[in-house]
Motif scaffolding. Sequence first.
Motif, PDB file in Angstrom:
ATOM      1  N   HIS A   7       0.822  -1.182   0.000  1.00 45.88           N
ATOM      2  CA  HIS A   7       0.000   0.000   0.000  1.00 45.88           C
ATOM      3  C   HIS A   7       0.871   1.253   0.000  1.00 45.88           C
ATOM      4  O   HIS A   7       1.872   1.358   0.661  1.00 45.88           O
ATOM      5  N   GLU A 252       0.121  -2.191   8.551  1.00 43.50           N
ATOM      6  CA  GLU A 252      -1.203  -2.627   8.989  1.00 43.50           C
ATOM      7  C   GLU A 252      -1.721  -1.757  10.134  1.00 43.50           C
ATOM      8  O   GLU A 252      -2.909  -1.478  10.231  1.00 43.50           O
ATOM      9  N   MET A 255      -3.354   1.165   8.918  1.00 40.29           N
ATOM     10  CA  MET A 255      -4.660   0.862   8.320  1.00 40.29           C
ATOM     11  C   MET A 255      -5.690   0.464   9.370  1.00 40.29           C
ATOM     12  O   MET A 255      -6.863   0.326   9.073  1.00 40.29           O
ATOM     13  N   ILE A 257      -6.143  -2.462  10.951  1.00 44.63           N
ATOM     14  CA  ILE A 257      -6.732  -3.750  10.595  1.00 44.63           C
ATOM     15  C   ILE A 257      -6.748  -4.646  11.824  1.00 44.63           C
ATOM     16  O   ILE A 257      -5.701  -5.111  12.265  1.00 44.63           O
ATOM     17  N   LYS A 264     -14.468  -4.534   7.157  1.00 47.92           N
ATOM     18  CA  LYS A 264     -14.875  -3.447   6.267  1.00 47.92           C
ATOM     19  C   LYS A 264     -14.113  -3.516   4.943  1.00 47.92           C
ATOM     20  O   LYS A 264     -14.583  -3.008   3.921  1.00 47.92           O
ATOM     21  N   ASN A 265     -12.919  -4.113   4.994  1.00 49.89           N
ATOM     22  CA  ASN A 265     -12.171  -4.371   3.763  1.00 49.89           C
ATOM     23  C   ASN A 265     -12.817  -5.565   3.069  1.00 49.89           C
ATOM     24  O   ASN A 265     -12.831  -6.682   3.610  1.00 49.89           O
ATOM     25  N   LYS A 266     -13.364  -5.362   1.872  1.00 50.61           N
ATOM     26  CA  LYS A 266     -14.120  -6.432   1.217  1.00 50.61           C
ATOM     27  C   LYS A 266     -13.260  -7.648   0.914  1.00 50.61           C
ATOM     28  O   LYS A 266     -13.760  -8.779   0.870  1.00 50.61           O
ATOM     29  N   TRP A 267     -11.946  -7.425   0.728  1.00 53.23           N
ATOM     30  CA  TRP A 267     -11.089  -8.561   0.404  1.00 53.23           C
ATOM     31  C   TRP A 267     -10.821  -9.423   1.639  1.00 53.23           C
ATOM     32  O   TRP A 267     -10.722 -10.641   1.547  1.00 53.23           O
ATOM     33  N   THR A 472      -5.083  -8.378   1.363  1.00 57.71           N
ATOM     34  CA  THR A 472      -5.671  -7.084   1.710  1.00 57.71           C
ATOM     35  C   THR A 472      -5.928  -6.193   0.504  1.00 57.71           C
ATOM     36  O   THR A 472      -6.702  -5.241   0.593  1.00 57.71           O
ATOM     37  N   THR A 473      -5.308  -6.502  -0.632  1.00 61.82           N
ATOM     38  CA  THR A 473      -5.542  -5.716  -1.857  1.00 61.82           C
ATOM     39  C   THR A 473      -6.411  -6.447  -2.875  1.00 61.82           C
ATOM     40  O   THR A 473      -6.820  -5.865  -3.880  1.00 61.82           O
TER      41      THR A 473
END
Length: 482
Positions: A7, A252, A255, A257, A264-267, A472-473
């Motif tokens: 990121h 992280e 972010m 996480i 909330k992160n769709k991945w 995460t991406t």
Amino acid sequence: MATAQVHGGSSRPAALPPLTDGPHRKRLGMVALVATFGGLLFGYDTGVINGALRPMTAELGLTALTEGVVTSSLLFGAAAGAVGGGRLSDTWGRRKTIILLAVLFLAGTLTCVFAPNFEAMVVGRVILGLAVGGASSVVPVYLAELAPYEIRGSIAGRNELMIVIGQLAAFVINAIIGNVWGEHPGAWRIMLAVAALPAIALFLGMLRMPESPRWLISQHRTQEALDVLSTIRSPERATAEMADVKHLTEEEEQMNISGWGALKNKWILRILLVGIGLGVAQQLTGINSIMYYGQSVLIEAGFDSDAALIANIAPGVIAVVGGAIGLSLMQRINRRTTLITGFILTTICHFLIGIASIALPVGDPARPFVILFLVVAFVGSMQTFLNIAVWVMLSEIFPLHIRGFAIGVSIFCLWIANAFLGLFFPTLVAAVGITGTFFLFGIVGILALIFIYTQVPETRGRTLEALEEDVTTGAIYIVRKK
């Protein structure tokens, strides 16, 4: 390990110094051996009920319903233990959590051994379940975080091998005690009491084992992490891995996480659903129905009670052989290929068992032996291609800051599926027989194949940190098929 963009456009080193032999490799092997006593206890405590249930039923006056409750109470406890153990290991540490689990294993064993009635037995089985569930979520993560990525599959997979060794030990001990002291009313208590020995070994052994270096880094205890890595890696490799993990941990944290908020992160949500799907699909093959009710299935097939107790050792033996083969496959064959092969073979076995039970009616002398052969083939396929691969993948697909939480949720769902199957399997067999039961398992196997092919990414041959970035991406889904 391929170069990984992270990121914000930064990148981290694409290669680590190669693995080397030395005292650090032996130390890693010793750590893995001690930790997998948790897997051994997992296997023994889930398998021992297979032979102990019938004499226990006679002494405690269990009904068909309460038999199912005694069996499944451990499994529902394991569901809670998986979530609780995973969360606790994220905050308290992997090592301390495993030590606590060893205490629970011993307490649950003693409660069951001295249980005077059905209610006390259920309490003991729930305590054991908490320990089994916790071990199922924490031990694989502990091993994966300690292992170099090049041999992570074979290190993390040792836990599953120890599980089936524990189940085989339970079957063998059940057969010996059942045939030698079977007339003694308390023989089943001896079967249960044997589990106290590996529980004590796990407790004493883990007191001398290190904490996960990746967990230590997540807690900003970097010097301790480097000290641990230096005992299980060469100096150059320890320093390089330290920098790699620390770099990603810092990103992280920026972010934020962690826990449910990470979804909330769709991945990350997607990879959690993949983990849940893997766990549930593994259980809906019916493998643990054979491990818990194998004697009953073989009696249904045509064996008498004593012969079924002895014949039940065969699936246990093939499970260990298949597990050993599966462990070697972890470093040679892609995870997806292994899973797809496994579900194809187990689904074929399911349909063949159903067909055999129709073609060979009750009373045919060939019926019990043909069904035993097919059950052994099913267990062998399961252990060789599915069980180790599933547990290894669950230990490696989740990001560090939610690893304990995510594997806990996934294994919670695994144990809930296991528990309901354990609770209703006798009723299912009574309602539709072996034929209908295994045809249903076969249909579920087809659905699992579709899920694996379309949703499960590839993880072999990459560091946990490289996998983490791609998870995460979402990049892991773009490159998943090989």
